[in-house]
Design a protein around this motif. Structure first.
Motif, mmCIF file in Angstrom:
data_model
loop_
_atom_site.group_PDB
_atom_site.id
_atom_site.type_symbol
_atom_site.label_atom_id
_atom_site.label_comp_id
_atom_site.label_asym_id
_atom_site.label_seq_id
_atom_site.Cartn_x
_atom_site.Cartn_y
_atom_site.Cartn_z
ATOM 1 N N ILE A 194 0.850 -1.195 0.000
ATOM 2 C CA ILE A 194 0.000 0.000 0.000
ATOM 3 C C ILE A 194 0.888 1.248 0.000
ATOM 4 C CG2 ILE A 194 -1.653 1.332 1.367
ATOM 5 C CD1 ILE A 194 -2.851 -1.305 2.291
ATOM 6 N N GLU A 195 1.919 1.212 0.833
ATOM 7 C CA GLU A 195 2.858 2.329 0.903
ATOM 8 C C GLU A 195 3.458 2.595 -0.481
ATOM 9 O OE1 GLU A 195 4.111 5.449 1.980
ATOM 10 O OE2 GLU A 195 2.799 4.373 3.388
ATOM 11 N N LYS A 196 3.824 1.508 -1.159
ATOM 12 C CA LYS A 196 4.414 1.593 -2.488
ATOM 13 C C LYS A 196 3.424 2.231 -3.486
ATOM 14 C CE LYS A 196 7.378 0.793 -5.656
ATOM 15 N NZ LYS A 196 8.504 1.669 -5.739
ATOM 16 N N LEU A 197 2.178 1.799 -3.384
ATOM 17 C CA LEU A 197 1.151 2.346 -4.277
ATOM 18 C C LEU A 197 0.989 3.849 -4.065
ATOM 19 C CD1 LEU A 197 -1.233 1.762 -6.320
ATOM 20 C CD2 LEU A 197 -2.694 1.669 -4.313
ATOM 21 N N LEU A 201 1.300 6.848 -6.780
ATOM 22 C CA LEU A 201 0.272 7.856 -7.042
ATOM 23 C C LEU A 201 0.868 9.269 -6.968
ATOM 24 C CD1 LEU A 201 -2.874 6.411 -5.237
ATOM 25 C CD2 LEU A 201 -2.265 6.359 -7.655
ATOM 26 N N ARG A 202 1.793 9.447 -6.037
ATOM 27 C CA ARG A 202 2.429 10.770 -5.943
ATOM 28 C C ARG A 202 3.245 11.063 -7.201
ATOM 29 N NH1 ARG A 202 3.540 8.854 -0.451
ATOM 30 N NH2 ARG A 202 1.711 9.480 0.746
ATOM 31 N N THR A 203 3.932 10.034 -7.704
ATOM 32 C CA THR A 203 4.689 10.222 -8.944
ATOM 33 C C THR A 203 3.756 10.593 -10.084
ATOM 34 O OG1 THR A 203 6.062 8.423 -8.153
ATOM 35 C CG2 THR A 203 6.447 9.163 -10.412
ATOM 36 N N LEU A 204 2.614 9.906 -10.164
ATOM 37 C CA LEU A 204 1.653 10.193 -11.226
ATOM 38 C C LEU A 204 1.199 11.640 -11.157
ATOM 39 C CD1 LEU A 204 -0.640 7.033 -11.212
ATOM 40 C CD2 LEU A 204 1.226 7.583 -12.749
ATOM 41 N N LYS A 205 0.987 12.093 -9.924
ATOM 42 C CA LYS A 205 0.526 13.455 -9.715
ATOM 43 C C LYS A 205 1.571 14.443 -10.245
ATOM 44 C CE LYS A 205 -0.839 16.221 -5.816
ATOM 45 N NZ LYS A 205 -1.031 16.182 -4.348
ATOM 46 N N GLU A 206 2.827 14.154 -9.966
ATOM 47 C CA GLU A 206 3.891 15.009 -10.489
ATOM 48 C C GLU A 206 3.837 15.101 -12.011
ATOM 49 O OE1 GLU A 206 7.603 13.478 -9.078
ATOM 50 O OE2 GLU A 206 6.941 13.668 -6.987
ATOM 51 N N HIS A 207 3.433 14.003 -12.633
ATOM 52 C CA HIS A 207 3.348 14.005 -14.093
ATOM 53 C C HIS A 207 2.021 14.558 -14.599
ATOM 54 C CE1 HIS A 207 6.846 11.347 -13.818
ATOM 55 N NE2 HIS A 207 7.103 11.754 -15.044
ATOM 56 N N GLY A 208 1.228 15.079 -13.715
ATOM 57 C CA GLY A 208 0.000 15.733 -14.139
ATOM 58 C C GLY A 208 -1.184 14.812 -14.368
ATOM 59 N N VAL A 209 -1.079 13.555 -13.949
ATOM 60 C CA VAL A 209 -2.216 12.639 -14.105
ATOM 61 C C VAL A 209 -3.205 12.891 -12.972
ATOM 62 C CG1 VAL A 209 -2.927 10.225 -14.164
ATOM 63 C CG2 VAL A 209 -0.741 10.905 -15.177
ATOM 64 N N ILE A 224 -3.494 10.306 1.082
ATOM 65 C CA ILE A 224 -3.136 10.527 -0.309
ATOM 66 C C ILE A 224 -3.950 11.594 -1.036
ATOM 67 C CG2 ILE A 224 -4.601 8.641 -1.174
ATOM 68 C CD1 ILE A 224 -1.114 9.241 -2.448
ATOM 69 N N THR A 225 -5.208 11.816 -0.664
ATOM 70 C CA THR A 225 -6.046 12.652 -1.527
ATOM 71 C C THR A 225 -5.860 14.145 -1.255
ATOM 72 O OG1 THR A 225 -7.909 12.600 -0.014
ATOM 73 C CG2 THR A 225 -7.818 10.884 -1.693
ATOM 74 N N ASP A 226 -6.204 14.950 -2.263
ATOM 75 C CA ASP A 226 -6.172 16.401 -2.121
ATOM 76 C C ASP A 226 -7.536 16.934 -1.742
ATOM 77 O OD1 ASP A 226 -3.424 16.724 -3.041
ATOM 78 O OD2 ASP A 226 -4.225 16.026 -4.954
ATOM 79 N N SER A 227 -8.571 16.316 -2.321
ATOM 80 C CA SER A 227 -9.909 16.711 -1.915
ATOM 81 C C SER A 227 -10.814 15.486 -1.980
ATOM 82 C CB SER A 227 -10.450 17.829 -2.808
ATOM 83 O OG SER A 227 -10.364 17.438 -4.155
ATOM 84 N N ILE A 228 -11.925 15.583 -1.316
ATOM 85 C CA ILE A 228 -12.808 14.419 -1.189
ATOM 86 C C ILE A 228 -14.240 14.830 -1.502
ATOM 87 C CG2 ILE A 228 -13.704 12.667 0.402
ATOM 88 C CD1 ILE A 228 -11.146 12.931 2.014
ATOM 89 N N THR A 229 -14.922 13.995 -2.294
ATOM 90 C CA THR A 229 -16.351 14.174 -2.490
ATOM 91 C C THR A 229 -17.061 13.027 -1.794
ATOM 92 O OG1 THR A 229 -16.117 15.322 -4.591
ATOM 93 C CG2 THR A 229 -18.220 14.206 -4.202
ATOM 94 N N VAL A 230 -18.053 13.361 -0.990
ATOM 95 C CA VAL A 230 -18.800 12.320 -0.287
ATOM 96 C C VAL A 230 -20.170 12.152 -0.936
ATOM 97 C CG1 VAL A 230 -19.708 11.550 1.925
ATOM 98 C CG2 VAL A 230 -17.645 12.951 1.853
ATOM 99 N N LEU A 231 -20.502 10.934 -1.251
ATOM 100 C CA LEU A 231 -21.816 10.624 -1.807
ATOM 101 C C LEU A 231 -22.626 9.858 -0.767
ATOM 102 C CD1 LEU A 231 -20.914 9.263 -5.368
ATOM 103 C CD2 LEU A 231 -22.085 11.393 -4.873
#
Lengths: 520, 400
Positions: A194-197, A201-209, A224-231
């Motif tokens: 999980i830590e690895k994942l 995800l942080r690397t992906l974010k750096e690449h703009g994904v 990990i998240t920047d913002s959250i939507t609750v449904l």
């Protein structure tokens, strides 16, 4: 490969919104799955999508992947300023738009290499034949770019779950995915993976994904998240930046009430010992020379919950299956029930002795998904209603209804097929079928895996009800908080052995992990 | 939910019927297809197709392979296949013919009835033993059923040659011939119809009574009555039609009994339920205490018994045992099941559907025969219909 600079100069300069849901409503006969859903996802963020099962998360994702095509829902979805108009089940079209989903169940071809999987369906050709050198070189380039630590020529089935998931992510990225949807990505991963994942995800974010992250593990949202939507019930309750939220707030948004306790209170009074396992050794059924259990000891009392913790591969599930008579041969040691040595050789014999097992993987081992709730609940219990030539279907229905009602399975009737139910309801069906045989000992193997907070709470309450009736419960779980919150004692397994048993008063996450990793 | 429609208006009635229709769309679709085929052929043959004589023939034509379909449904439902049934039925038919022609008259001279009874017993026993043998290899020795039954197909083809020595063996003693060629006289036909209809109504009311005793909500009465009346009308029409020719054929009666028994078994016994569970999810069934080996073994035994029945009827119907007996029947039987909605993936399928499937296959073949379409083209049409039917099923499932 993905050209990030081109993506950055897109249409909406003032506020960089990549995905915009505007008044999306999706109705099914009798149910409104999504009701006037409006929220926005910014480019390059990791956006958590949070809600109980049935809140509408999957419906939303199915709209994004074309399972529910444009025109079957009301409202609009804009992707980079363009309205998304997907055709029926056109996953290809979604991918071309830049949306890719990494599913809960992985969708790789196990016998192929990482590279073959990544480029499946779009292999680089040279004069009509596959250009293998280019395929593997491109794969390597992609893996390096996103810091995915896998070998392009590794065969997928030999990889661990974590690396399989990396392959899946690489596959999505190779399609120039700009929006990556991760649906319960960690449900099968161990802590280290999980830590690895998270790192990936942080690397992906750096690449703009941009990532949409769905999980039932609330702490991951905060990690990990920047913002959250609750449904909740098809409505958007809130969209907030993650730092402004707390676990308590999040839970209360999800369930619509203040949830003061994650675990219901219990007053258990364990009685006499009912199950004793002494120095149990068992061999792998596929490979009889290999011992998987190498000395397990445990005792279980009436009305008690014994938690079993341990890492993946520590032999937890194998222990459960061995006691239930459905794993390899017992090579040494004994299992005693009520003081008598028992030797069960099949699930049927185990049931007759008063043992029940709710298996880990409910879709593969727990349910016949294409059959109704009724048929599933009654399957192991038909002996109760049947003479040799006839099943009393009225008695069957009556008994099944009693359990379905007492476990509050949510379905219009018992003829509903199990594959249409949510995870929590499916788990309740599995538990019902195993309670109907009135067991003395109930083994629950990861009973709350992949189900939402509300349903978890109901299952915890059920566990307390059952112990109050004197049923002894073994609860295997990967969720340490759950083990600590629900058990009276905790047995920790490491490498096929019982590494130690802790009283709940002395058990902490640290002590359990020390035993589980074999440091102690 | 039934409270407002129980004593409701015509609209409610219509709505309930539409709902019923929707939930059973697959079954109804195939019945509609069959009726469509009948109308079509009856138009192009100037009504000859629906004459009592032809209806009578058509239904008898399906019996030999339909016995095989009855057993095949559960085989396919458990995720297995049986490619040997045609040759096993053929093998039984030549054994029975051999017994009739060359054995019994030496042992029991002048005792034709006893001989016929012994032939039937021998045929059923042979089929059952063969089924048990194959079932043992499939379930206990874990050899895939496709392989085992393909091997058996070849082996029993050889067996047929051994028994017949390449010759045709007559089997046309009157008592024996009655099984495949006999008729109930018209009164007998009506009595049988009356008994079945009485049983249908009894079963319906009995089931409602029992549900009441358990305190369950009942579906609207008119719906149950309507259904039962519909079945009754179909039975009455059938008996009236065949009575105006020769009467109810014995093999059709035997088939109806076999199909009814197997339909009952598949829904209302543990054995049947377990078969569907095994096909639906083998692992879940195993962990639920289902003895998979025993269940699959038993299904093959039942299949063998039905091969026995089919073989006896075959020998009696055509009146001799031949080298070609039973060739290709297995594929007709499998196709009937698939046409009738049995899933090749296992877990789904009904005996009733397979019977309709048989009837559709026979209806097409029969119609083409009346139109004097050459055999070559009959095969082409049959193949196309099978693929088209399954495609339509896939299409509707996807777009539901």
């Amino acid at each position: 490969m993905n050209d990030d600079s081109a993506v950055d100069n897109s249409i909406t300069p003032e506020e960089d919104i990549i995905l915009d849901f505007r008044h999306v409503t999706k109705k099914f006969p009798g149910v409104t799955a999504l009701s006037d859903v409006s929220f926005q996802i910014r480019r390059g963020e990791i956006h958590g999508l949070c809600g109980e099962n049935g809140a509408g998360k999957s419906t939303l994702m199915k709209i994004l992947s074309g399972v529910y095509p444009w025109g079957t829902y009301e409202g609009q979805v804009f992707c980079e300023g363009q309205e998304l108009k997907l055709e029926n089940r056109s996953i290809r079209q979604a991918i071309e738009t830049g949306i890719a989903i990494v599913y809960q169940e992985l969708t790789l071809v196990p016998g192929m290499t990482v590279g073959e999987n990544v480029f499946l369906g779009k292999e680089p050709l040279e004069a009509g034949a596959i250009n293998w050198d280019k395929l593997y070189a491109d794969t390597q380039q992609l893996l390096t770019k996103y810091k995915l630590d896998i070998h392009p020529q590794a065969i997928v089935k030999n990889l661990g779950v974590g690396k399989m998931q990396m392959t899946e992510i690489a596959k999505a990225l190779s399609e120039n995915a700009r929006i990556l949807i991760l649906d319960e990505p960690t449900s099968a991963l161990a802590e280290a993976e999980i830590e690895k994942l998270m790192e990936i995800l942080r690397t992906l974010k750096e690449h703009g994904v941009t990532c949409i992250y769905i999980t039932h593990k609330l702490n991951e949202f905060f990690a990990i998240t920047d913002s959250i939507t609750v449904l909740r019930d098809g409505h958007v309750i809130t969209t907030q930046p993650t730092p402004s939220l707390t676990v308590e707030k999040l839970v209360s948004y999800m369930v619509g009430r203040e949830m003061t306790e994650r675990f219901p209170e219990s007053h258990r009074q364990p009685g006499e010992v009912i199950l004793e396992v002494e120095d149990l050794h068992a061999a792998d059924p596929e490979e009889s020379a290999r011992e998987v259990l190498k000395g397990v000891n445990l005792t279980l009392r009436k009305g008690e919950v014994l938690g079993i913790a341990g890492l993946m591969g520590s032999g937890r599930t194998e222990l459960a299956m061995t006691i239930f008579g459905e794993y390899g041969k017992i090579t040494q040691g004994t299992v005693k029930l009520d003081g008598r040595v028992i030797d069960v050789k099949s699930s049927r014999e185990a049931m007759m002795q008063g043992l029940s097992l709710v298996p880990e993987d409910r879709k593969r081992h727990g349910l016949v998904l294409i059959q109704s709730i009724l048929r599933n609940i009654s399957l192991p219990n038909l002996d109760q209603f049947a003479s040799w030539f006839r099943i009393d279907d009225n008695a069957e229905l009556k008994a099944s209804r009693t359990f379905a009602q007492s476990l509050a399975i949510k379905a219009p009737n018992l003829e509903v097929q199990c594959n249409t139910l949510s995870g929590g309801n499916q788990q309740k069906v599995v538990i019902s079928k195993w309670l109907m045989s009135s067991p003395k000992v109930l083994i629950l193997d990861d009973p709350t895996r992949g189900i939402d907070v509300g349903a978890k709470y109901e299952i915890y309450k059920l566990i307390n009800d059952l112990t109050a009736q004197g049923i002894a419960i073994i609860m295997i779980s990967s969720d340490l908080e759950e083990v600590l919150g629900m058990s009276d004692r905790v047995m920790v397994m490491h490498a096929g052995r019982s590494a130690g048993t802790l009283d709940i008063a002395e058990a902490t996450q640290e002590r359990i992990m020390t035993l589980a990793t074999g440091i102690a | 939910m039934n409270t407002n429609s129980k004593n409701g208006s015509a609209q409610d009635v219509a709505a309930t019927l539409v709902k019923q229709f929707r939930t059973n769309i697959q079954t109804y679709a195939i019945i509609v297809a069959m009726i469509f085929i009948w109308i079509l052929f009856s138009l192009v043959t100037n009504g000859l197709y629906l004459s009592p004589q032809n209806i009578s023939n058509l239904i008898r034509q399906i019996t030999v392979t339909a016995f095989l379909s009855v057993g095949m449904v559960l085989i396919i439902v458990t995720g297995n296949i049986d490619l040997s049934v045609g040759k096993v039925a053929g093998f039984v038919s030549v054994i029975v013919a051999q017994l009739q022609a060359n054995i019994w008259y030496r042992l029991f001279p002048e005792q034709d009835l006893l001989a016929a009874i012994l032939s039937v017993i021998a045929g059923l026993a042979a089929g059952t033993l063969i089924g048990a043998f194959q079932g043992y290899i499939v379930s206990y020795l874990a050899v895939p059923s496709f392989i085992v039954t393909l091997g058996a197909q070849w082996a029993f083809n050889g067996g047929i040659l051994l028994v017949t020595q390449g010759k045709t063996i007559p089997a046309n003693q009157p008592y024996f011939s009655w099984i495949g060629q006999g008729y109930l006289n018209p009164t007998g036909g009506w009595i049988a119809a009356a008994v079945v209809i009485a049983l249908l109504f009894y079963a319906m009311f009995n089931s409602r009574q029992k549900k009441l005793r358990y305190g369950f909500e009942l579906g609207p009465l008119y719906l149950d009555v309507l259904k039962t009346v519909m079945y009754s009308v179909m039975i009455v029409i059938y008996v009236a039609v065949v009575n105006s020719f020769n009467g109810v054929q014995i093999p059709v009666l035997l088939l109806a009994i076999s199909a009814a028994v197997m339909a009952y078994v598949s829904n209302n016994t543990r054995f049947g339920r377990y078969a569907y569970a095994i096909g639906g999810n083998r692992e879940a069934a195993r962990l639920s205490g289902v003895n998979i080996k025993k269940n699959v073994f038993t299904i093959f035994v039942v299949m063998g018994l039905l091969c026995g029945v089919s073989g006896v009827v075959l020998a009696s119907y055509i009146g001799y045992g031949t080298v070609a007996a039973g060739g290709g029947y297995e594929l007709d039987a499998i196709a009937s099941c698939i046409l009738g909605g049995t899933s090749t993936l296992g877990g789904e399928g009904t005996v009733f559907g397979a019977m309709i499937g048989s009837l559709i296959m026979a209806s097409i073949t029969n119609g083409l025969q009346i139109l004097n379409v050459p055999a070559s083209w009959q095969y082409v049409v049959k193949g196309a219909v099978l693929v088209l039917a399954v495609y339509m099923d896939v299409y509707f499932k996807k777009n539901r």
